[in-house]
Design a protein around this motif. Structure first.
Motif, PDB file in Angstrom:
ATOM      1  N   GLY A  21       0.791  -1.232   0.000  1.00  0.00           N
ATOM      2  CA  GLY A  21       0.000   0.000   0.000  1.00  0.00           C
ATOM      3  C   GLY A  21       0.821   1.277   0.000  1.00  0.00           C
ATOM      4  N   CYS A  22       2.114   1.167  -0.231  1.00  0.00           N
ATOM      5  CA  CYS A  22       2.979   2.346  -0.189  1.00  0.00           C
ATOM      6  C   CYS A  22       2.905   3.162  -1.473  1.00  0.00           C
ATOM      7  N   LEU A  23       3.318   4.413  -1.376  1.00  0.00           N
ATOM      8  CA  LEU A  23       3.387   5.290  -2.539  1.00  0.00           C
ATOM      9  C   LEU A  23       4.773   5.297  -3.167  1.00  0.00           C
ATOM     10  N   ALA A  24       5.760   4.811  -2.416  1.00  0.00           N
ATOM     11  CA  ALA A  24       7.142   4.828  -2.891  1.00  0.00           C
ATOM     12  C   ALA A  24       7.866   3.577  -2.430  1.00  0.00           C
ATOM     13  N   GLY A  25       8.929   3.240  -3.164  1.00  0.00           N
ATOM     14  CA  GLY A  25       9.748   2.108  -2.793  1.00  0.00           C
ATOM     15  C   GLY A  25       9.210   0.788  -3.309  1.00  0.00           C
ATOM     16  N   ILE A  70      14.595 -13.390   0.097  1.00  0.00           N
ATOM     17  CA  ILE A  70      13.988 -12.058   0.060  1.00  0.00           C
ATOM     18  C   ILE A  70      14.013 -11.562  -1.379  1.00  0.00           C
ATOM     19  N   THR A  71      12.947 -10.892  -1.798  1.00  0.00           N
ATOM     20  CA  THR A  71      12.902 -10.287  -3.135  1.00  0.00           C
ATOM     21  C   THR A  71      12.259  -8.908  -3.058  1.00  0.00           C
ATOM     22  N   HIS A  72      12.933  -7.917  -3.650  1.00  0.00           N
ATOM     23  CA  HIS A  72      12.337  -6.593  -3.854  1.00  0.00           C
ATOM     24  C   HIS A  72      11.848  -6.508  -5.307  1.00  0.00           C
ATOM     25  N   ILE A  73      10.626  -6.048  -5.499  1.00  0.00           N
ATOM     26  CA  ILE A  73      10.148  -5.666  -6.831  1.00  0.00           C
ATOM     27  C   ILE A  73      10.073  -4.136  -6.834  1.00  0.00           C
ATOM     28  N   PHE A  74      10.832  -3.520  -7.732  1.00  0.00           N
ATOM     29  CA  PHE A  74      11.008  -2.080  -7.674  1.00  0.00           C
ATOM     30  C   PHE A  74       9.948  -1.320  -8.468  1.00  0.00           C
ATOM     31  N   THR A  75      10.011   0.000  -8.326  1.00  0.00           N
ATOM     32  CA  THR A  75       8.939   0.875  -8.803  1.00  0.00           C
ATOM     33  C   THR A  75       8.631   0.719 -10.287  1.00  0.00           C
ATOM     34  N   ASN A  76       9.674   0.632 -11.119  1.00  0.00           N
ATOM     35  CA  ASN A  76       9.410   0.556 -12.561  1.00  0.00           C
ATOM     36  C   ASN A  76       8.634  -0.705 -12.915  1.00  0.00           C
ATOM     37  N   GLU A  77       8.924  -1.789 -12.232  1.00  0.00           N
ATOM     38  CA  GLU A  77       8.191  -3.027 -12.500  1.00  0.00           C
ATOM     39  C   GLU A  77       6.782  -2.984 -11.917  1.00  0.00           C
ATOM     40  N   ILE A  78       6.635  -2.391 -10.742  1.00  0.00           N
ATOM     41  CA  ILE A  78       5.296  -2.216 -10.163  1.00  0.00           C
ATOM     42  C   ILE A  78       4.418  -1.415 -11.113  1.00  0.00           C
ATOM     43  N   ASP A  79       4.965  -0.334 -11.660  1.00  0.00           N
ATOM     44  CA  ASP A  79       4.185   0.512 -12.566  1.00  0.00           C
ATOM     45  C   ASP A  79       3.838  -0.216 -13.863  1.00  0.00           C
ATOM     46  N   GLU A  80       4.675  -1.160 -14.262  1.00  0.00           N
ATOM     47  CA  GLU A  80       4.403  -1.876 -15.502  1.00  0.00           C
ATOM     48  C   GLU A  80       3.358  -2.979 -15.336  1.00  0.00           C
ATOM     49  N   ILE A  81       3.468  -3.771 -14.261  1.00  0.00           N
ATOM     50  CA  ILE A  81       2.602  -4.960 -14.157  1.00  0.00           C
ATOM     51  C   ILE A  81       1.512  -4.820 -13.100  1.00  0.00           C
ATOM     52  N   TYR A 167      15.665  -0.968   3.456  1.00  0.00           N
ATOM     53  CA  TYR A 167      15.829  -0.364   2.139  1.00  0.00           C
ATOM     54  C   TYR A 167      15.304   1.072   2.132  1.00  0.00           C
ATOM     55  N   MET A 168      14.137   1.294   2.739  1.00  0.00           N
ATOM     56  CA  MET A 168      13.569   2.642   2.768  1.00  0.00           C
ATOM     57  C   MET A 168      14.445   3.593   3.578  1.00  0.00           C
TER      58      MET A 168
END
Length: 219
Positions: A21-25, A70-81, A167-168
């Motif tokens: 539910g975050c706006l960033a990260g 552990i896996t981070h999915i970053f902003t560019n991928e979140i915005d794409e999928i 990370y944040m």
């Protein structure tokens, strides 16, 4: 008291994510296989624990785990999928990193873990046909509020939350005006006021509604 297992399988894995539910990260997932005799006082759904307790539990969980990832999915991928697909994909990527391969997976939430695989995307990890076949072959069950019911999901929730918070904190040093060391990217009043004042940065999820009046702003 949290339950140790959902099935009698020796290598049962629990998985969960943080930051949806975050706006960033990033959205961050963890998956973990615990030993059958695992016990850890205070372990519970990460949302019910203080930050201090979560970070005290983190090294103990890692020490006693059979395997974790552990896996981070970053902003560019979140915005794409989109964030739902990104959350599921983060957990799927974690499963692929585990050794031994889980015999069964329990996942926090109400959606099957392998419900959507092999998306046609341009960013992030692209699953091979072998990886897709492996993920499809492992039986899994989604459990609503599973992080408050099963040890492995609770442990995964603590790892996902603590790794994401770290990370944040690290990217807060780059953009201190957003107060990510406190709000961790969630849509708090101070975070939204900073977005309104300074605009979004490269870590913001542009597919999200960053401000209530976003449609009238030119970023």
């Amino acid at each position: 008291m949290l339950l140790k297992k959902y099935t009698p399988k020796k290598f049962e894995c629990g998985t969960d994510e943080a930051g949806r539910g975050c706006l960033a990260g990033p959205v961050t997932a963890a998956a973990i296989i615990l030993p059958e005799d695992f016990e850890l006082d205070l372990l519970n759904d990460s949302k019910k624990l203080t930050e201090k307790i979560r970070f005290n539990l983190k090294p103990l969980i890692e020490k006693f785990a059979v395997s974790y990832a552990i896996t981070h999915i970053f902003t560019n991928e979140i915005d794409e999928i989109n964030i739902l697909n990104a959350s599921m994909k983060a957990m799927q990527e974690c499963i692929l990193k585990l050794a031994p391969t889980p015999e069964y997976i329990i996942v926090d939430g109400n959606r099957p873990l392998n419900g959507k695989l092999g998306m046609k995307q341009k960013t992030g990890k692209i699953f091979t046909q072998e990886e897709i076949a492996l993920l499809k072959s492992i039986p899994n069950t989604s459990i609503i509020k599973g992080d408050a019911k099963y040890l492995s999901i609770a442990a995964a929730s603590v790892l996902a939350k603590t790794y994401r918070d770290e990370y944040m904190d690290s990217i807060h040093e780059e953009f201190p005006m957003y107060n990510w060391n406190k709000n961790k990217g969630y849509p708090t009043k101070d975070h939204r006021e900073a977005i309104k004042k300074y605009g979004p940065c490269k870590y913001h999820r542009m597919s999200f509604r960053l401000l209530p009046e976003q449609l009238s702003l030119d970023f």
